[in-house]
Write an enzyme that holds these catalytic residues in place. Structure first.
Site, mmCIF file in Angstrom:
data_model
loop_
_atom_site.group_PDB
_atom_site.id
_atom_site.type_symbol
_atom_site.label_atom_id
_atom_site.label_comp_id
_atom_site.label_asym_id
_atom_site.label_seq_id
_atom_site.Cartn_x
_atom_site.Cartn_y
_atom_site.Cartn_z
ATOM 1 N N TYR A 15 0.809 -1.220 0.000
ATOM 2 C CA TYR A 15 0.000 0.000 0.000
ATOM 3 C C TYR A 15 0.845 1.275 0.000
ATOM 4 O O TYR A 15 0.532 2.238 0.681
ATOM 5 C CB TYR A 15 -0.941 0.016 1.218
ATOM 6 C CG TYR A 15 -2.107 -0.940 1.047
ATOM 7 C CD1 TYR A 15 -3.274 -0.523 0.404
ATOM 8 C CD2 TYR A 15 -2.029 -2.258 1.486
ATOM 9 C CE1 TYR A 15 -4.331 -1.390 0.217
ATOM 10 C CE2 TYR A 15 -3.074 -3.139 1.295
ATOM 11 C CZ TYR A 15 -4.224 -2.698 0.664
ATOM 12 O OH TYR A 15 -5.270 -3.558 0.476
ATOM 13 N N TYR A 142 -14.635 -4.740 2.539
ATOM 14 C CA TYR A 142 -13.237 -5.151 2.351
ATOM 15 C C TYR A 142 -13.023 -6.438 3.132
ATOM 16 O O TYR A 142 -13.236 -6.487 4.349
ATOM 17 C CB TYR A 142 -12.247 -4.078 2.843
ATOM 18 C CG TYR A 142 -10.828 -4.558 2.709
ATOM 19 C CD1 TYR A 142 -10.177 -4.508 1.483
ATOM 20 C CD2 TYR A 142 -10.162 -5.123 3.791
ATOM 21 C CE1 TYR A 142 -8.881 -5.003 1.343
ATOM 22 C CE2 TYR A 142 -8.866 -5.622 3.654
ATOM 23 C CZ TYR A 142 -8.240 -5.559 2.435
ATOM 24 O OH TYR A 142 -6.964 -6.056 2.297
ATOM 25 N N ASP A 234 -17.431 -11.720 8.978
ATOM 26 C CA ASP A 234 -15.986 -11.470 8.925
ATOM 27 C C ASP A 234 -15.625 -10.575 10.113
ATOM 28 O O ASP A 234 -15.788 -9.359 10.062
ATOM 29 C CB ASP A 234 -15.632 -10.805 7.586
ATOM 30 C CG ASP A 234 -14.146 -10.424 7.504
ATOM 31 O OD1 ASP A 234 -13.433 -10.570 8.517
ATOM 32 O OD2 ASP A 234 -13.719 -9.977 6.416
ATOM 33 N N LYS A 263 -6.034 -10.713 13.031
ATOM 34 C CA LYS A 263 -5.651 -9.501 13.784
ATOM 35 C C LYS A 263 -5.510 -9.716 15.289
ATOM 36 O O LYS A 263 -4.490 -10.216 15.746
ATOM 37 C CB LYS A 263 -6.627 -8.365 13.464
ATOM 38 C CG LYS A 263 -6.580 -7.968 11.971
ATOM 39 C CD LYS A 263 -7.297 -6.683 11.697
ATOM 40 C CE LYS A 263 -7.398 -6.364 10.224
ATOM 41 N NZ LYS A 263 -6.244 -5.703 9.658
#
Ligand code: PMP
Length: 421
Positions: A15, A142, A234, A263
């Site tokens: 990114y 996303y 999600d 995460k």
């Protein structure tokens, strides 16, 4: 050559626009909510290093458990073999998830946890001999950077180069009082072809911390359940306390069929992915027919060191002081949001649990690539705070151990930025 020069010669960062990006800042250590740079400068990690860190950096307890595990067993193939960390973690996580979650499937990160979820759903119907191959997702969703996860994510600048190669998905708008009935009919019209509905419950992180009400999500989930459509929550971002409760799905009545985690799973120490599912889904794969196998497995599936990190993080997560810290952040965020509400530089503020987002007034340019983004990013970096705006949106989602003083400093710097930028 110094470290940054060597980095620029050898590394391709994610990114990061290669020609115009600023050189990276070399970080040498971390403690609590702070990171320390090579030049001695301290940075408060207000975004938990891409949302992964929940207990603070270089946590001694997690480090100790990882070290212990490394000296005992670093890895073993997870097909045909097992180990106590994988079993204990599955049992302990399933015990705190919605009660219908019965089986745990390990992988490597959030994107792979989503890939596994998609494959479980598609093959669930395939194994039952029914052709239900469509997936429903939210427009600005996303779900990750691998091809399946990209396919179920909204089409954007991030996917533009691959759009023609991504599989077709039925995109729907976020549910609210104005469109819930229309969404339900849209879903009913498609239902015979639809395998599953994938969603980020309550907060769409990458879309710009876009938040929507649990009540309408619940209504949509219940409707999909009625139509036989599998529900994939999600929780890669929202899991492990971010929304104020342990999981975002704790805010709704309808239980998802599949849940994805990464995460916060290891407290932000190691790459790890987990997909959990119901007995009903598992049973559709339980067969003498080899073709009904879920053919998916990564080399590092259920890595014992990652399991040890996740178990240690879970120990900390379940300590009462962690929930107290979460509540403390929730209350402090709310008080700050109240204080700046109506400021002329602010379009809106929104909060779900420990996630506070502030949308800057920009006139016309609200894109991810807006110049304001870089201005804000550098303003906070100079002040020793890592806040990585999504376009004109800044957000704070700190490790739960962040101190009141650190939070107050972040709020004061934002208030100053509102006056100055
Ligand atoms: N799902 C959601 C909701 C996410 O926010 C992310 C990452 N930001 C992912 C999946 C992908 O996770 P990873 O970056 O670990 O592949």
């Amino acid at each position: 050559m110094n470290l940054v020069e060597r980095d620029l010669q050898s590394i391709w960062h994610p990114y990061t626009q290669m020609k115009t990006a600023q050189p990276p800042i070399p970080i040498v250590s971390g403690k609590g909510a702070c990171l320390y740079a090579e030049d001695g400068k301290k940075y408060i990690d207000a975004i938990s290093s891409w949302w992964v860190n929940i207990h603070g950096h270089a946590h001694p307890y997690i480090a100790e458990m990882i070290a212990k595990q490394l000296l005992q067993l670093e890895h073993v193939i997870f097909a045909g073999f097992t180990h106590s960390g994988a079993v204990e973690l599955a049992e302990r996580v399933l015990a705190i998830l919605p009660s219908n979650q019965k089986k745990a499937f390990y992988s490597d990160n959030g994107s792979t946890a989503v890939e596994v979820a998609i494959k479980m759903c598609l093959q669930y119907w395939y194994n039952r001999g029914e052709e239900r191959t469509k997936i429903i997702a939210f427009k600005n969703a996303y779900h990750g950077d691998t091809f399946g996860a990209m396919s179920v994510s909204g089409r954007s600048a991030f996917t533009a180069a691959y759009d023609t190669l991504l599989f077709e998905v039925e995109f729907i708008g976020l549910p609210g009082p104005e469109n819930i009935d229309a969404l339900k009919s849209q879903i009913s019209n498609l239902r015979s072809q639809v395998s599953s509905f994938i969603f980020e419950p309550l907060v769409q992180g990458s879309a710009g911390m876009v938040m929507y009400e649990a009540k309408y999500l619940d209504e949509l989930m219940a409707h999909c359940r009625k139509e036989g459509i599998m529900l994939i929550a999600d929780e890669v971002f929202t899991g492990f306390g971010r929304t104020g409760k342990p999981f975002a799905c704790d805010h709704v009545q309808t239980q998802p069929d599949i849940m994805c985690f990464s995460k916060g799973l290891t407290g932000g120490t190691m790459a790890f992915g987990l997909t959990t599912c119901t007995q009903q889904i598992y049973d559709a794969f339980l067969s003498d027919d080899k073709m009904k196998t879920l053919f998916h497995g990564h080399s590092y599936t259920a890595n014992p060191v990652a399991c040890a990190a996740a178990l240690a993080s879970l120990d900390l997560f379940l300590e009462p002081s962690t929930q107290q810290n979460i509540n403390r952040i929730v209350n402090k965020h709310a008080a700050f949001a109240e204080k700046v509400r109506g400021h002329k530089s602010l379009k809106t503020t929104r909060q779900t649990g420990t996630i506070l987002a502030l949308e800057w007034q920009t006139g016309d340019n609200t894109s991810y690539f807006s110049g304001l983004r870089d201005k804000l990013y550098n303003y906070f970096l100079n002040a020793g705070i890592i806040l990585r705006p999504l376009g004109n949106i800044i957000y704070i989602l700190p490790p739960y151990c962040i101190t009141d003083n650190e939070l107050d400093y972040i709020y004061a710097t934002i208030a100053q930025a509102l006056d100055e930028i």
